[in-house]
Design an enzyme around this catalytic site. Structure first.
Site, PDB file in Angstrom:
ATOM      1  N   ARG A 281      -6.715 -20.089  -9.069  1.00  0.00           N
ATOM      2  CA  ARG A 281      -6.212 -20.776 -10.262  1.00  0.00           C
ATOM      3  C   ARG A 281      -7.132 -21.915 -10.707  1.00  0.00           C
ATOM      4  O   ARG A 281      -7.437 -22.026 -11.900  1.00  0.00           O
ATOM      5  CB  ARG A 281      -4.778 -21.265 -10.041  1.00  0.00           C
ATOM      6  CG  ARG A 281      -3.754 -20.117 -10.029  1.00  0.00           C
ATOM      7  CD  ARG A 281      -2.374 -20.612  -9.653  1.00  0.00           C
ATOM      8  NE  ARG A 281      -2.423 -21.345  -8.393  1.00  0.00           N
ATOM      9  CZ  ARG A 281      -1.488 -22.200  -7.998  1.00  0.00           C
ATOM     10  NH1 ARG A 281      -0.445 -22.461  -8.743  1.00  0.00           N
ATOM     11  NH2 ARG A 281      -1.616 -22.810  -6.835  1.00  0.00           N
TER      12      ARG A 281
ATOM     13  N   ASN B  83       0.648 -18.221 -10.508  1.00  0.00           N
ATOM     14  CA  ASN B  83       0.808 -17.137  -9.522  1.00  0.00           C
ATOM     15  C   ASN B  83       2.150 -16.465  -9.748  1.00  0.00           C
ATOM     16  O   ASN B  83       3.114 -17.139 -10.102  1.00  0.00           O
ATOM     17  CB  ASN B  83       0.831 -17.698  -8.098  1.00  0.00           C
ATOM     18  CG  ASN B  83      -0.569 -18.059  -7.614  1.00  0.00           C
ATOM     19  OD1 ASN B  83      -1.566 -17.564  -8.133  1.00  0.00           O
ATOM     20  ND2 ASN B  83      -0.628 -18.928  -6.620  1.00  0.00           N
TER      21      ASN B  83
END
Ligand SMILES: [Fe+3]
Ligand SMILES: [Mg+2]
Ligand SMILES: [Zn+2]
Ligand SMILES: [Zn+2]
EC number: 6.2.-.-
Lengths: 334, 800
Positions: free
Chosen positions: B27, B45
């Protein structure tokens, strides 16, 4: 022997062989049942022990004994390991047609001698002859009763961490003797079976320590199986040390070549005991003073974890799990 | 979707990324790349991987998507990127948003060796983490070895006792920092500390205190020839100078490990290159984030002590995998032995409380620290065979990364497979992926067995796996099979029983992502021993196999295992059994009386052994290829009397056949074998002619390396001949052109490469293991895919 002779012929056979061999008044009376006064039993203790076992062994005769020795000693031992005083046995025999009477006579004589040595009496019996091929030579069933003295509490569930583990002598003699006799394996030295009644030895042990926790004769499946039963029933771990295991050089040598683990070999005159640690020395001393316990040794101790496991400490500080085997010792190393 | 598309100034895309993308700094990378390209949107996520929304200039989105693949974090693995046009949102600056309500797939990833950035930091005197042994970031550091529960955050790791200092917290919370959400982040001020102690509890000598720090002092001890226990990533290790004979001998003696090779660690590739030739592929493998032990040919200018790997021509080298190892080896220009920290074959110690009692008998010093190890994770071992890196032991750096399963397993039920008896791993399979555990070890050891039970429960929790099927080996006495049977009964779950060699072949299929619906292959599973469908012992099998079923089409000659498992430790028993099966004593004694082998065998307890053979007592026949190797090695005098570790005879025998000898060995002098049929009609590899040629060579005094080369070539030739026969038109596997190689014997590089090359030359497509070991460490994967395939078929038949 002929099958189906029945009636008189059978009666003659029993009379001739067994009563002749045992020569004991209770059996000689030839009633259909042995009659035992309860008061006579109650003198010995407060609980009755009752067991039965059927003996099939090939070959019938082996170095150190035969099926008759086995049939008496085995049942006597099954009673004795409860702490009971073995008193009376029954004996049922299945014969294959054509078995020489002489064979039967030899077996019966072994039974008589073994019973005498154990101080038990064979008080009732039965014989059947079956057609050739319906049985293999000779099967014997014996049942036995004995009386457990008050205060004796032997159980496979009583092992506690810290207790000592004892075996009464050389491991695997019977298993090795039978294997070699059956397969006609050529071995330079003789290995005689250890087949014998153990009640005398157990008496001596109980005299030294009435608080024996666990006691078992290590027959089929050997010491490994007995230890696994103790570990599981008591919910403890058992640790044994390889170098303390009493092992005859000849058995050790044969096991090495055969690739057998003596811990799994059958015994017919060896027991495994768990006793409180502080009694271990006393018990060992008493055992070694008895002819059937001369090679007794402390081989390990009870630990807390891992529960239910038997662990062998090998010479080099290594450890190996000794588990319960389902069948024979099968190779499993890929 | 299309109905709402409006012409707007900015393009928007919804992008979904699948693969190993959680817990690896994915990320923050997305965040950095999106900002670089001036994109707006968000990333998060979820249960299926990483979900993101970007909007901005169309060319910038293209650049971003390319960068995602090119610049993804070192530990990530992208399996699939799905891009769809989206409706632009009222988005602000690109941001990382929270996972959607607990749906995230748990991100327990493998441990990773120190990355180059962290390595630079610890050697930079001006950096905050100068010489800090527990430096890590999202691209490196401990994972599996510290995680205790899920979700994977610091409170669920063994770092939970260390509160972040302000500086570390800033790094942890800044998306632009490479330590953003790095759970084990730490520094001198707030993290774990290393300490050098004497294992007897006495004080350190004063001169040790003058060293830079405790880690540096450990280096001085190594240079002085001491044995030092080191708390590594996944367990304690023993270290000593690998060039000092006295130190190596002392370690062997104290550890009671007489001959099994030791692994080595060196500061850098330059040090390794002084000892071994290192190809580019090998260098890349050594320097990969997994940093496995790599088996290398030892032909450098310098030599380590002969006691490191007796009888072998390979050395197992690894590079430092933690800052602690880097710092300790900074001043060390020689390789060190680095072997598991315990006695003999026990699993390595991970518990600080055991250091004194268990490690103190072997090491006088211990370099330890106060970050607990959550679970034992051994070093992985790899080797380049036939040009491809292949794992021989899969643990640190690889486990528990999920293996992507091939097409057809998308709807597979959850399966737990218990693995084998030795080199055990277990496997959790679920829709589309398989998680093979780290190497657990040999289950006859009580400590290993305890670990095994714990790890099974542990993995089921970490991966939230609820098995619907259990799978075990067919062998009734494997401890793993027993546990599986017990648990199937206790949990009321169906149990799949899987034949050993079918599992080997299926593992190879899954390893190579062969689709579930693919036609059967010819599987060659060569190993020591496995329980067969017919209750006999197998170990050299040719199977027509797919994931569902296997049919045995060919085998090796069944020869007695004299003394059962004993035959595994005493190669001469196999030599004897083979010679008796082929020619009998009278002929052997007559024709080869002058051989030293004859004198040796004549001196054994032949009467008893012949009785065992004649009566079948403790001498079960086994069609084992591993035992054929033992028999031949034993005949040639390699480890004849006894082996000190599993497979030693075959390994040392292989080591003799170096490249030169192999090249020189005339193919026509390769030992001949025949392929007749057993009474059952099954074709088998008959070694009589090989034995005659080999014994003839022994009489001629042919050098053992030549014998080894001729044997390897001859065996490879007959294996290929068997394959051609089975796959010929009209034969049972007629038309099959794909061959899968599995079983521990294929770890033999010479045999593997010989068989593979010859099969390819004959027009076959060759599959071999890469990600899971060819040995029994791969069994659990095979069991799991077979159970899943059967369950899927059953469901199909029921019309589900
Ligand atoms: Fe195998
Ligand atoms: Mg009994
Ligand atoms: Zn890093
Ligand atoms: Zn800090």
């Amino acid at each position: 022997l002929t099958h189906g002779a029945g009636g008189k012929a059978m009666r003659d056979l029993i009379q001739d062989v067994f009563v002749g061999a045992f020569g004991q008044p209770d059996a000689a009376a030839m009633e259909d049942q042995a009659r035992v006064p309860l008061s006579a039993l109650a003198r010995h203790g407060d609980r009755l022990a009752f067991t039965t076992d059927t003996y099939v062994v090939d070959p019938l005769f082996f170095p150190g004994g035969d099926i008759g020795t086995l049939a008496v000693a085995g049942t006597v031992n099954d009673l004795a390991v409860s702490g009971a005083r073995p008193l009376y046995l029954s004996c049922g025999v299945v014969l294959e047609e054509g078995l020489p009477v002489e064979t039967l006579r030899r077996v019966a004589e072994s039974m008589r001698r073994t019973a005498e040595a154990a101080g038990v009496r064979i008080v009732t019996g039965d014989t059947k002859v079956v057609e050739r091929g319906s049985a293999d030579k000779l099967f014997i069933n014996t049942a036995g009763i004995g009386v457990i003295p008050a205060g004796i509490e032997i159980s496979s569930a009583r092992a506690r961490p810290g207790d000592a583990v004892i075996v009464s002598g050389h491991l695997g003699d019977h298993g090795a003797a039978i294997l070699i006799a059956r397969k006609q394996l050529a071995l330079e030295a003789d290995i005689p079976s250890d087949c014998r009644p153990l009640n005398g030895l157990i008496d001596a042990m109980l005299a030294a320590c009435p608080d024996i926790r666990c006691l078992r004769d290590a027959t089929r499946g050997g010491v490994a199986t007995v230890l696994n039963e103790f570990a599981q029933d008591s919910g403890v771990a058992i640790r044994i040390r390889e170098e303390t295991l009493p092992l005859r050089e000849t058995v050790k040598g044969a096991c090495e070549i055969l690739g057998l683990d003596p811990l799994y070999l059958a015994n017919e005159g060896k027991l495994v005991a768990v006793v409180p640690a502080d009694a271990a020395e006393r018990v060992i001393e008493a055992m070694r003073a008895h002819p059937d316990g001369r090679d007794a040794a402390v081989v390990g101790c009870i630990a807390e974890r891992p529960r239910g496991a038997v662990i062998l400490e090998t010479g080099f500080g290594g450890e190996r799990i000794v588990d319960m085997l389902v069948g024979e010792q099968l190779p499993r190393i890929c | 979707m299309s109905a709402v598309m409006q012409p707007v100034a900015a393009q928007a895309e919804r992008i979904r990324v699948q693969g190993l993308v959680q817990g690896v700094g994915f990320r923050p990378t997305v965040w950095r790349l999106a900002r670089r390209e001036g994109l707006r949107g968000w990333v998060r996520n979820d249960g299926d991987g990483v979900d993101l929304h970007v909007q901005g200039d169309a060319a910038a989105i293209e650049r971003f998507a390319r960068a995602l693949r090119d610049e993804m974090p070192a530990l990530a693995r992208i399996d699939r990127v799905i891009r769809r046009p989206a409706v632009p949102e009222d988005a602000g600056d690109f941001r990382i948003v929270d996972s959607e309500g607990g749906a995230a797939r748990t991100g327990v990833v493998p441990d990773a060796a120190t990355c180059t950035d962290c390595r630079a930091e610890i050697f930079d005197p001006f950096a905050r983490r100068y010489r800090y042994p527990f430096t890590n970031c999202t691209h490196c550091g401990p994972r599996l070895s510290i995680v205790e529960a899920i979700p994977y955050d610091r409170a669920h790791t063994t770092m939970r006792g260390f509160a972040l200092c302000d500086d570390c917290r800033d790094e942890y919370t800044s998306p632009q920092d490479r330590r953003f959400h790095a759970q084990p982040v730490a520094c001198h001020a707030c993290g774990p500390r290393a300490r050098l102690l004497r294992t007897d509890g006495a004080a350190m000598a004063a001169d040790m205190l003058t060293m830079l720090d405790d880690v540096d002092a450990a280096c001085t001890l190594l240079q002085r020839g001491e044995i030092v226990a080191i708390k590594g990533l996944g367990g304690y290790q023993f270290a000593c100078d690998a060039t000092r004979a006295d130190a190596v001998a002392r370690l062997r003696d104290r550890k009671r490990r007489p001959r099994k090779p030791f692994a080595l660690m060196a500061r850098d590739l330059d040090v390794i290159r002084r000892h071994c030739a290192v190809s580019d592929d090998e260098a890349a493998l050594l320097a990969s984030p997994a940093a496995p032990v790599v088996l290398l040919v030892a032909d450098g200018a310098r030599r380590v002590d002969d006691g490191v790997a007796p009888g072998l021509r390979t050395l197992g080298f690894m590079l430092p995998n933690t800052p602690l190892h880097h710092l300790m080896l900074r001043r060390m220009d020689r390789p060190i032995v680095l072997t598991s920290g315990n006695l003999a074959d026990e699993p390595q110690c991970i518990d600080d409380a055991e250091v004194g009692a268990r490690l103190g008998r072997i090491a006088d010093y211990v370099l330890t620290h106060d970050r607990p190890i959550a679970r034992r994770v051994d070093d992985s071992v790899a080797r380049i065979v036939d040009g491809v890196p292949r794992l021989l032991r899969r643990a640190r750096g690889y486990a528990p990364a999920p293996l992507r399963l091939p097409a057809g397993f998308e709807r597979a039920p959850a399966v737990l497979a218990y693995g084998g008896e030795l080199k055990n791993t277990f496997c959790l399979l679920r829709a589309g992926e398989a998680i093979v555990s780290h190497h657990v070890g040999d289950l006859d050891n009580p400590r290993t067995q305890e670990d095994y039970r714990r790890a099974l429960a542990d993995y089921e929790q970490l991966f939230e796996h609820r098995a619907e099927w259990l799978a075990v080996d067919l062998h009734p006495d494997y401890r793993s099979s027993r546990l599986g049977r017990e648990q199937a009964a206790a949990r009321g779950l169906p149990l799949a029983t899987v034949q050993h060699h079918h599992a080997h072949v299926a593992a190879c299929l899954a390893d190579n992502e062969v689709a579930l619906a693919a036609p059967p292959v010819l599987g060659i599973a060569l190993d020591g021993l496995g329980y067969g469908d017919d209750d006999a012992l197998w170990g050299g099998e040719f199977l027509l196999a797919d994931y569902r079923a296997a049919r045995r089409l060919g085998t090796f000659k069944p020869v007695a295992l004299i003394g059962g498992d004993r035959a595994m430790r005493e190669p001469w028993r196999n030599t004897y059994a083979h010679l008796m099966a082929e020619m009998g004593w009278a002929r052997f004694a007559n024709d080869y009386a002058e051989l030293e082998l004859h004198r040796f065998l004549a001196a054994q307890s032949r009467a008893l052994i012949d009785g065992m053979l004649a009566s079948g007592t403790q001498a079960p026949p086994a069609s084992s290829c591993g035992r054929l190797f033992d028999a031949v090695a034993g005949a040639a005098g390699i480890c004849r009397e006894r082996t000190q570790y599993e497979g030693q005879a075959a390994i040392e025998f292989e080591a003799l056949a170096d490249a030169g000898t192999l090249a020189d060995a005339d193919d026509t002098l390769a030992y001949p074998f025949a392929v007749p049929r057993l009474k059952s009609g099954l074709p088998y590899i008959e070694p009589l002619a090989m034995w005659q040629a080999l014994l003839g060579d022994l009489i001629l005094g042919t050098p053992v390396p030549v014998i080894s080369a001729r044997f390897h070539k001859g065996l490879a030739k007959v294996i290929v001949a068997m394959v051609r026969q089975l796959c010929a038109d009209g034969a049972p596997a007629g038309g099959v052109r794909r061959v899968a190689l599995s079983g521990g014997v294929f770890q033999n590089r010479v045999l593997h490469e010989q068989v593979a090359a010859r099969l390819r030359a004959a027009g076959f497509d060759v599959l071999a293991h890469r990600q899971v070991p060819a040995n029994d460490g791969g069994l659990s994967l095979g069991q799991a895919v077979i159970a899943a395939a059967r369950a899927l078929s059953a469901a199909e038949r029921r019309g589900e």
